[in-house]
Design an enzyme around this catalytic site. Structure first.
Site, mmCIF file in Angstrom:
data_model
loop_
_atom_site.group_PDB
_atom_site.id
_atom_site.type_symbol
_atom_site.label_atom_id
_atom_site.label_comp_id
_atom_site.label_asym_id
_atom_site.label_seq_id
_atom_site.Cartn_x
_atom_site.Cartn_y
_atom_site.Cartn_z
ATOM 1 N N THR A 13 0.808 -1.190 0.065
ATOM 2 C CA THR A 13 0.009 -0.029 -0.002
ATOM 3 C C THR A 13 0.974 1.270 0.082
ATOM 4 O O THR A 13 0.406 2.197 -0.498
ATOM 5 C CB THR A 13 -0.954 -0.078 1.156
ATOM 6 O OG1 THR A 13 -1.818 -1.263 1.032
ATOM 7 C CG2 THR A 13 -1.918 1.355 1.396
ATOM 8 N N THR A 63 2.069 -4.552 4.085
ATOM 9 C CA THR A 63 1.870 -4.692 5.681
ATOM 10 C C THR A 63 1.324 -6.145 5.833
ATOM 11 O O THR A 63 1.670 -6.716 6.946
ATOM 12 C CB THR A 63 0.936 -3.721 6.423
ATOM 13 O OG1 THR A 63 -0.438 -3.834 5.708
ATOM 14 C CG2 THR A 63 1.608 -2.406 6.302
HETATM 15 N N1 ASP Z 1 -2.749 -5.583 1.044
HETATM 16 C C1 ASP Z 1 -1.790 -4.686 1.149
HETATM 17 C C2 ASP Z 1 -0.223 -5.397 1.137
HETATM 18 O O1 ASP Z 1 0.026 -6.055 1.987
HETATM 19 C C3 ASP Z 1 -1.773 -3.918 2.480
HETATM 20 C C4 ASP Z 1 -0.666 -2.957 2.955
HETATM 21 O O2 ASP Z 1 0.353 -3.000 2.235
HETATM 22 O O3 ASP Z 1 -0.822 -2.443 4.064
HETATM 23 O O4 ASP Z 1 0.445 -5.204 0.392
#
Ligand code: ASP
Length: 324
Positions: free
Chosen positions: A13, A89
Site C-alpha cells: 500500500t 503490511t
Molecule cells: N494488502 C496490502 C499489502 O500487504 C496492505 C498494505 O500494504 O498495507 O500489500
C-alpha cells in the site's frame, strides 16, 4: 559526510494509489515513494533498489530470499550504515522474520509500510519511511536484529504482528510491546531483544503448510496433507497446545511418515506447553513426538521450520530451536 542507506522498495500500500472513481487501491506505474525522495535525501545518501512492486499477498519465500541476497550483496560490496525495506503490511512480519533468521549483520535492517495509500488523506507511508530512515541511521539500533518501524514504534521481527485490518497502529508485539519509540527529536530504545538463530540457506524449496485447529476438527485435512507429501507442518492448536481427539489418527499418520509437526497456539499470548492429560491434550501430543513452540505465531513458526529444513538442521534437535 552523509551515511549510505540501502532502500529496497518491494511494493504494498505504501507504493499504491486509490482510484477516485472506483475506490480500488492498486499499484501505480511509478512507485510514489520514489517521488518523495527529495524530502528524505537530506537525511542520508539513499541507494535505491526496487526489485519488484508486489502487493504483499503476492510475496513468497522466494522474494524474501531475493531481498536477503540483495542485502548481502550490498554488505559485501558497499559501505552501508543501514537498510530500509518498504513492504506491504499483510505479510511484512514474515519477510522481517525471514531476514532476521538468515542475515548476520550488526547494521540496522528496518521494514516499514503504510495502511493508507499515497493519495489518501492521512497517508502514513512517507512518515513511516522517514521514521525508518531515522532508525536505520541511529547507532543504538545496531545489533538489534531486524526491526519493524511504523506509527512511531519500533518492534522486533520476532514479536511483531499485524493486529488490525485497517488501523494505522496495526503493528503490535503482543505480550512484549515495542522495544523502542520514535519521537520528534529522538529514537529511544527501552529493551534489548534476544537475537535469533541464523540459518544458512541459498535456496528455498520446502513445503510446510499451516493449519488452524477448531472445535470439532477431524482428521480429513491431515490425511489430505499426507497425500501431498509435505516436508513439515505447523498447527495453530487450541489454548496451551491441545487438539480435538478426532484429529489424532490423521496426525499420527503424518508423524509415522517422520513429518515434523510443530504446535503453536491460536491464542496470540503465551507459549505452548504439555499440560493436559486428556485425549488430544498436550501431554499426549508431546509423547507422540509433536514439537511445542515458544510463542512464535503460526506464520513465523512456518518460516522457521522452512528455514531449518532447508538448512538440513538435525531433525532430532528441532524441538531445541522451537523452545526459546
Ligand atoms: N494488502 C496490502 C499489502 O500487504 C496492505 C498494505 O500494504 O498495507 O500489500
Amino acid at each position: 559526510m552523509k551515511k549510505n542507506i540501502l532502500v529496497i522498495h518491494t511494493g504494498g500500500t505504501i507504493s499504491m494509489e486509490e482510484d477516485a472513481s472506483t475506490g480500488a487501491v492498486k499499484p501505480t506505474k511509478d512507485n510514489p515513494m520514489k517521488d518523495k525522495n527529495d524530502q528524505v535525501f537530506s537525511m542520508a545518501n539513499l541507494l535505491i533498489e526496487d526489485p519488484f512492486t508486489l502487493p504483499s499477498p503476492h510475496i513468497t519465500p522466494l522474494e524474501m530470499l531475493k531481498i536477503k541476497e540483495m542485502i548481502e550483496d550490498y554488505l559485501k560490496n558497499q559501505d552501508i550504515s543501514g537498510v530500509v525495506i518498504t513492504h506491504g503490511t499483510d505479510t511484512l512480519e514474515e519477510t522481517a522474520y525471514f531476514l532476521d533468521s538468515t542475515i548476520s549483520t550488526d547494521i540496522p535492517i528496518v521494514l516499514t509500510g503504510a495502511m493508507r495509500s499515497s493519495n489518501e488523506i492521512g497517508f502514513d507511508g512517507l512518515y513511516n519511511y522517514i521514521s525508518s530512515i531515522r532508525v536505520a541511521l541511529c547507532p543504538e539500533a545496531r545489533k538489534k536484529g531486524v526491526l519493524v518501524v511504523l506509527n512511531d514504534e519500533i518492534h522486533t521481527a520476532k514479536n511483531v504482528t499485524k493486529t488490525h485490518t485497517s488501523n494505522v497502529s496495526t503493528f503490535q508485539s503482543p505480550q512484549y510491546g515495542p522495544i523502542g519509540i520514535v519521537t520528534k527529536r529522538k529514537i529511544l530504545f527501552h529493551h534489548q531483544p534476544m537475537l535469533s538463530d541464523k540459518f544458512n540457506i541459498t535456496s528455498i524449496s520446502k513445503n510446510v503448510p499451516l493449519l488452524k485447529a477448531h472445535a470439532g476438527m477431524d482428521s480429513s485435512l491431515f490425511y489430505a496433507l499426507k497425500s501431498l507429501k509435505i516436508d513439515g507442518l505447523i498447527i495453530e492448536a487450541l489454548g496451551q497446545g491441545n487438539l480435538p481427539p478426532q484429529t489424532l489418527p490423521g496426525l499420527s499418520a503424518l508423524l509415522e511418515d517422520q513429518i515434523p509437526v510443530v504446535l503453536v497456539s491460536r491464542c496470540f499470548n503465551g507459549i505452548t506447553q504439555d499440560v493436559y492429560g486428556y485425549e488430544g491434550g498436550g501431554k499426549q501430543l508431546k509423547e507422540k513426538g509433536v514439537i511445542f513452540s515458544n510463542g512464535l505465531n503460526g506464520q513465523k513458526a512456518r518460516i522457521k521450520l522452512l528455514l531449518a529444513l532447508e538448512a538440513n538442521f538435525d531433525q532430532s534437535k528441532l524441538s531445541d530451536i522451537f523452545s526459546y
